[in-house]
Design a protein around this motif. Structure first.
Motif, PDB file in Angstrom:
ATOM      1  N   ALA A   4       0.832  -1.213   0.000  1.00  0.00           N
ATOM      2  CA  ALA A   4       0.000   0.000   0.000  1.00  0.00           C
ATOM      3  C   ALA A   4       0.863   1.259   0.000  1.00  0.00           C
ATOM      4  N   ALA A   5       1.977   1.239   0.717  1.00  0.00           N
ATOM      5  CA  ALA A   5       2.874   2.406   0.746  1.00  0.00           C
ATOM      6  C   ALA A   5       3.571   2.594  -0.596  1.00  0.00           C
ATOM      7  N   GLU A   6       3.980   1.500  -1.236  1.00  0.00           N
ATOM      8  CA  GLU A   6       4.584   1.590  -2.568  1.00  0.00           C
ATOM      9  C   GLU A   6       3.595   2.209  -3.555  1.00  0.00           C
ATOM     10  N   PHE A   7       2.340   1.758  -3.518  1.00  0.00           N
ATOM     11  CA  PHE A   7       1.331   2.334  -4.398  1.00  0.00           C
ATOM     12  C   PHE A   7       1.120   3.808  -4.061  1.00  0.00           C
ATOM     13  N   SER A   8       1.069   4.138  -2.777  1.00  0.00           N
ATOM     14  CA  SER A   8       0.860   5.525  -2.341  1.00  0.00           C
ATOM     15  C   SER A   8       1.979   6.429  -2.827  1.00  0.00           C
ATOM     16  N   ARG A   9       3.200   5.920  -2.790  1.00  0.00           N
ATOM     17  CA  ARG A   9       4.336   6.698  -3.288  1.00  0.00           C
ATOM     18  C   ARG A   9       4.174   6.955  -4.789  1.00  0.00           C
ATOM     19  N   ARG A  10       3.823   5.926  -5.521  1.00  0.00           N
ATOM     20  CA  ARG A  10       3.597   6.098  -6.961  1.00  0.00           C
ATOM     21  C   ARG A  10       2.474   7.104  -7.213  1.00  0.00           C
ATOM     22  N   TYR A  11       1.396   7.021  -6.438  1.00  0.00           N
ATOM     23  CA  TYR A  11       0.269   7.944  -6.564  1.00  0.00           C
ATOM     24  C   TYR A  11       0.734   9.387  -6.294  1.00  0.00           C
ATOM     25  N   ALA A  12       1.543   9.558  -5.251  1.00  0.00           N
ATOM     26  CA  ALA A  12       2.028  10.899  -4.906  1.00  0.00           C
ATOM     27  C   ALA A  12       2.879  11.494  -6.022  1.00  0.00           C
ATOM     28  N   TYR A  13       3.752  10.699  -6.604  1.00  0.00           N
ATOM     29  CA  TYR A  13       4.603  11.196  -7.688  1.00  0.00           C
ATOM     30  C   TYR A  13       3.824  11.397  -8.984  1.00  0.00           C
ATOM     31  N   GLU A  14       3.057  10.395  -9.380  1.00  0.00           N
ATOM     32  CA  GLU A  14       2.423  10.425 -10.696  1.00  0.00           C
ATOM     33  C   GLU A  14       1.104  11.189 -10.748  1.00  0.00           C
ATOM     34  N   VAL A  15       0.312  11.134  -9.695  1.00  0.00           N
ATOM     35  CA  VAL A  15      -0.991  11.808  -9.707  1.00  0.00           C
ATOM     36  C   VAL A  15      -0.903  13.184  -9.052  1.00  0.00           C
ATOM     37  N   LEU A  16      -0.248  13.246  -7.898  1.00  0.00           N
ATOM     38  CA  LEU A  16      -0.170  14.522  -7.171  1.00  0.00           C
ATOM     39  C   LEU A  16       0.977  15.403  -7.645  1.00  0.00           C
ATOM     40  N   GLY A  17       1.941  14.825  -8.354  1.00  0.00           N
ATOM     41  CA  GLY A  17       3.053  15.607  -8.870  1.00  0.00           C
ATOM     42  C   GLY A  17       4.101  15.976  -7.832  1.00  0.00           C
ATOM     43  N   TRP A  18       4.165  15.230  -6.745  1.00  0.00           N
ATOM     44  CA  TRP A  18       5.165  15.518  -5.722  1.00  0.00           C
ATOM     45  C   TRP A  18       6.556  15.188  -6.269  1.00  0.00           C
ATOM     46  N   SER A  19       7.544  15.925  -5.778  1.00  0.00           N
ATOM     47  CA  SER A  19       8.923  15.653  -6.176  1.00  0.00           C
ATOM     48  C   SER A  19       9.739  15.103  -5.007  1.00  0.00           C
ATOM     49  N   ARG A  20       9.185  15.181  -3.811  1.00  0.00           N
ATOM     50  CA  ARG A  20       9.884  14.692  -2.624  1.00  0.00           C
ATOM     51  C   ARG A  20       8.839  14.173  -1.651  1.00  0.00           C
ATOM     52  N   ILE A  21       9.160  13.068  -1.001  1.00  0.00           N
ATOM     53  CA  ILE A  21       8.256  12.467  -0.024  1.00  0.00           C
ATOM     54  C   ILE A  21       9.076  12.059   1.185  1.00  0.00           C
ATOM     55  N   VAL A  22       8.556  12.299   2.362  1.00  0.00           N
ATOM     56  CA  VAL A  22       9.202  11.868   3.590  1.00  0.00           C
ATOM     57  C   VAL A  22       8.281  10.897   4.321  1.00  0.00           C
ATOM     58  N   SER A  23       8.823  10.225   5.286  1.00  0.00           N
ATOM     59  CA  SER A  23       8.051   9.457   6.257  1.00  0.00           C
ATOM     60  C   SER A  23       8.679   9.767   7.603  1.00  0.00           C
ATOM     61  N   CYS A  24       7.891  10.358   8.474  1.00  0.00           N
ATOM     62  CA  CYS A  24       8.390  10.768   9.794  1.00  0.00           C
ATOM     63  C   CYS A  24       8.149   9.622  10.768  1.00  0.00           C
ATOM     64  N   ILE A  25       9.240   9.040  11.259  1.00  0.00           N
ATOM     65  CA  ILE A  25       9.162   7.808  12.049  1.00  0.00           C
ATOM     66  C   ILE A  25       9.949   7.972  13.339  1.00  0.00           C
ATOM     67  N   ALA A  26       9.341   7.555  14.439  1.00  0.00           N
ATOM     68  CA  ALA A  26      10.032   7.571  15.732  1.00  0.00           C
ATOM     69  C   ALA A  26      11.183   6.565  15.691  1.00  0.00           C
TER      70      ALA A  26
END
Length: 181
Positions: free
Chosen positions: A130-152
């Protein structure tokens, strides 16, 4: 006692909408998973997660009221931002397995791909797929150029998932509620 006032002429106009806001959350299906909008039937699984030790990195244990607000906020984020996290559900039963997707909560430095996996769904690549798909969605659909994941730092399973996705640590930030991420 309560008395009823006569209806005022302007009240009729107030009850006639001039437009409707339609919330649109896309649904995606895979071999065994479905990413979909949240619904009240997801509450019990979300609440069980919120009461479990697994919720310690997201402010747990989480009260019933807060879980309801979180469930409502999943849909609200789509409305206010145009993107958001999905409920990850079993495709055959529609049972909620977690929450995954692009997200930009208050006090976060940048938009992220966030994931939460409910009990019984760990170790089955649910979050990874689901995260892999979400990353693809963010880049290809939302047009994001950078993505983070904030993790403790104390969340080894999420850190391992981020590493499996090819992420590298490039900094930390101090969240006012969750601490260093």
């Amino acid at each position: 006692s309560i008395s009823r006032a006569a209806a005022r002429p302007f009240c009729h106009a107030m009850l006639t909408p001039t437009a409707h806001t339609t919330l649109s959350i896309p649904t995606y299906e895979f071999e065994d998973l479905r990413l979909r909008a949240p619904k009240m039937a997801d509450f019990d699984a979300y609440f069980a997660f919120g009461q479990s030790p697994r919720a310690e990195h997201v402010g747990g244990p989480i009260s019933e009221m807060t879980i309801r607000q979180n469930l409502d906020a999943l849909a609200g984020h789509w409305n206010t931002c145009g993107f958001g996290r999905w409920i990850v559900a079993d495709r055959d039963t529609d049972r909620a397995l977690g929450v995954v997707g692009p997200y930009h909560p208050a006090h976060w430095p940048e938009p992220e791909i966030g994931w939460t996996v409910f009990g019984g769904a760990e170790g089955k690549s649910v979050a990874f797929r689901a995260a892999e798909f979400s990353r693809r969605y963010a880049y290809e659909v939302l047009g994001w150029s950078r993505i983070v994941s904030c993790i403790a730092a104390e969340n080894p399973r999420s850190l391992a998932l981020a590493k499996r996705m090819g992420a590298t640590q490039d900094g930390m930030f101090d969240h006012p509620e969750y601490g260093p991420l």
